[in-house]
Design a protein around this motif. Structure first.
Motif, PDB file in Angstrom:
ATOM      1  N   GLY A   1      13.457  -0.348  30.433  1.00  0.00           N
ATOM      2  CA  GLY A   1      13.564  -1.617  29.719  1.00  0.00           C
ATOM      3  C   GLY A   1      14.989  -1.824  29.258  1.00  0.00           C
ATOM      4  O   GLY A   1      15.812  -0.904  29.283  1.00  0.00           O
ATOM      5  N   GLU A   2      15.278  -3.042  28.833  1.00  0.00           N
ATOM      6  CA  GLU A   2      16.609  -3.340  28.331  1.00  0.00           C
ATOM      7  C   GLU A   2      16.534  -4.470  27.316  1.00  0.00           C
ATOM      8  O   GLU A   2      15.648  -5.323  27.379  1.00  0.00           O
ATOM      9  N   LYS A   3      17.444  -4.439  26.362  1.00  0.00           N
ATOM     10  CA  LYS A   3      17.444  -5.435  25.308  1.00  0.00           C
ATOM     11  C   LYS A   3      17.867  -6.809  25.846  1.00  0.00           C
ATOM     12  O   LYS A   3      18.480  -6.908  26.911  1.00  0.00           O
ATOM     13  N   ALA A   4      17.503  -7.827  25.090  1.00  0.00           N
ATOM     14  CA  ALA A   4      17.926  -9.182  25.439  1.00  0.00           C
ATOM     15  C   ALA A   4      19.419  -9.339  25.173  1.00  0.00           C
ATOM     16  O   ALA A   4      20.004  -8.615  24.359  1.00  0.00           O
ATOM     17  N   LEU A   5      20.017 -10.282  25.861  1.00  0.00           N
ATOM     18  CA  LEU A   5      21.447 -10.536  25.746  1.00  0.00           C
ATOM     19  C   LEU A   5      21.673 -11.944  25.202  1.00  0.00           C
ATOM     20  O   LEU A   5      21.160 -12.921  25.747  1.00  0.00           O
ATOM     21  N   ILE A   6      22.433 -12.046  24.107  1.00  0.00           N
ATOM     22  CA  ILE A   6      22.822 -13.351  23.570  1.00  0.00           C
ATOM     23  C   ILE A   6      24.298 -13.277  23.199  1.00  0.00           C
ATOM     24  O   ILE A   6      24.683 -12.492  22.315  1.00  0.00           O
ATOM     25  N   TRP A   7      25.119 -14.048  23.877  1.00  0.00           N
ATOM     26  CA  TRP A   7      26.529 -14.153  23.522  1.00  0.00           C
ATOM     27  C   TRP A   7      26.733 -15.484  22.806  1.00  0.00           C
ATOM     28  O   TRP A   7      26.442 -16.557  23.369  1.00  0.00           O
TER      29      TRP A   7
END
Length: 455
Positions: free
Chosen positions: A216-222
């Motif tokens: 799994g991997e975390k969500a990305l928000i820039w």
């Protein structure tokens, strides 16, 4: 193929593998040769559309695939932003296809901070040094070398493989994986699973080696924080200063302590760490268990909570002029499904007078630690490193598996590396003096070849 001072003539596999024992080339495993060559292509991706481009590296990769009798397709989302995809027919075409993918771009590297030229592909002290040595031209090379082992002499993998080398991963994949998924989804027809970077590497727990498989991997928000005020002379009393307001907001956000929130993956991982260390997880806290993983804690601690790190500041245009606006870049990684909640919390932290502009956003992923592929990975690692357990983990960053998931493809991080216990592997991602042990590349090639041959 565009000319470039970093362009390396594409040699055939036979040229590399058939060198005489006395030559310099014969001293290196094929994986290290290819990784070294790829590092020498400066494919720096600066973000926000600025990049040196991946075309030369893509042409090199495509030539390696052609040498194996494959028919690679090259796709340009924009001039110089090239991705490569090829399909390998398996022995049993009734099985779902497996996507095996890497990315060709790298983050910037300032040579003034490095002990070696970051784009020279230096080999010393038993390691390969350079930007991309771990993120992720090492895996790109493992893929190509393993394909040589699997199909180079007329063999075939067990199932169809979709081999992909994407552009633009370091800027969220907009011009790479997302472009291909949106514009050319047929390339991935029949595929249900994928493997790529930042998983399969070894850690040391209480003196015992174990492997982390990324499920799994975390969500990305820039986002960009924007503070506005009044412009004026730098000598004045000026309470409505945009830079001051921005600095206060950035400091609050940068120092905010996000609470621990365990997902199914992180709960399972911590339970396995506690079992291996023979401690009671009810008495030992999550952070303490994460820290017990040594250097791996650099990734694991960040997977237990949201992170929101300031990464850039822009304000002003002259020493004696107070500007009317100031901006800060923030890299947010939330747990899967918590993106909207986290953005609302950040607005509360920085204050209602700070504008939040979302520059790029992508989903988080979490996949169960079970099924035929997981079983195949575990058994493959057992064959090559008997007795070393395999543990699931949630990547605190992100990969091109996010884009593939929109096609229903479950993605995992599996770039197998057996690493020395004292190597701070997580610190090398986007770090100074990025490097990978040569023997780890040899190990990775063997393991990946075994998996692709049998799964």
């Amino acid at each position: 193929m565009a000319s470039s001072p970093n362009t390396i003539p594409a040699a055939s596999f036979a040229d590399s593998a058939g060198a005489s024992p006395g030559t310099a080339a014969a001293k290196l495993d094929l994986t290290a040769e290819i990784a070294r060559d790829l590092i020498r292509f400066d494919t720096t991706n600066y973000g926000e559309g600025r990049s040196n481009g991946e075309t030369d590296a893509a042409e090199y990769v495509a030539e390696k695939l052609r040498a194996l009798g494959l028919v690679p397709e090259l796709f340009d989302s924009e001039p110089g932003r090239t991705s490569v995809v090829a399909r390998v027919q398996g022995r049993d075409t009734s099985r779902p296809a497996l996507v095996v993918h890497g990315h060709l771009d790298v983050v910037p590297a300032d040579p003034a901070n490095w002990s070696v030229d970051p784009f020279a592909g230096v080999i010393k002290d038993g390691l390969l040094w350079g930007r991309g040595a771990v993120d992720m031209k090492n895996m790109d090379a493992m893929i190509l070398a393993s394909l040589q082992d699997v199909i180079g002499s007329g063999g075939a993998p067990e199932r169809d493989l979709v081999i992909a080398f994407f552009a633009d991963e370091e800027a969220g994949g907009v011009l790479g994986s997302h472009f291909l998924v949106n514009e050319h989804p047929h390339l991935f027809d029949g595929a249900t699973e994928a493997i790529s970077e930042v998983g399969g590497y070894s850690i040391t727990l209480g003196g015992q080696r174990a492997y982390l498989l990324q499920t799994g991997e975390k969500a990305l928000i820039w986002v960009k924080l924007v503070a506005r005020g009044e412009a004026g002379h730098g000598s004045r009393m000026h309470p409505n200063n945009a830079i001051t307001r921005l600095a206060e907001a950035v400091a609050k956000l940068g120092r905010h302590e996000w609470p621990i929130r365990l997902t199914d993956t992180t709960e399972q991982l911590l339970g396995e760490i506690a079992r291996i260390l023979d401690v009671d997880p009810q008495r030992v806290g999550p952070d303490e268990l994460a820290l017990a993983t040594g250097t791996a804690s650099g990734f694991i601690q960040a997977s237990l909570r949201t992170t929101a790190n300031p990464t850039g500041l822009t304000a002003g245009y002259k020493h004696n002029v107070i500007p009317d606006a100031a901006e800060a870049l923030i890299d947010i990684r939330s747990l899967p499904g918590e993106e909207d909640l986290v953005l609302a919390q950040i607005q509360e932290i920085v204050g209602s007078d700070i504008e939040i502009v979302t520059m790029h956003r992508d989903i988080g992923l979490e996949t169960e630690f079970s099924g035929p592929l997981i079983e195949a990975v575990v058994s493959t690692l057992e064959r090559h490193d008997p007795g070393a357990p395999v543990l699931p983990y949630l990547l605190s960053a992100g990969t091109d598996n996010k884009a593939l998931s929109t096609l229903g493809i479950k993605g995992y991080g599996f770039a197998p590396l057996r690493l020395p216990a004292d190597l701070d592997f997580p610190a090398l991602f986007h770090g100074v003096d990025e490097r990978v042990p040569l023997d780890a590349l040899v190990f990775g090639r063997r393991v990946l070849t075994d998996l692709l041959s049998s799964y």
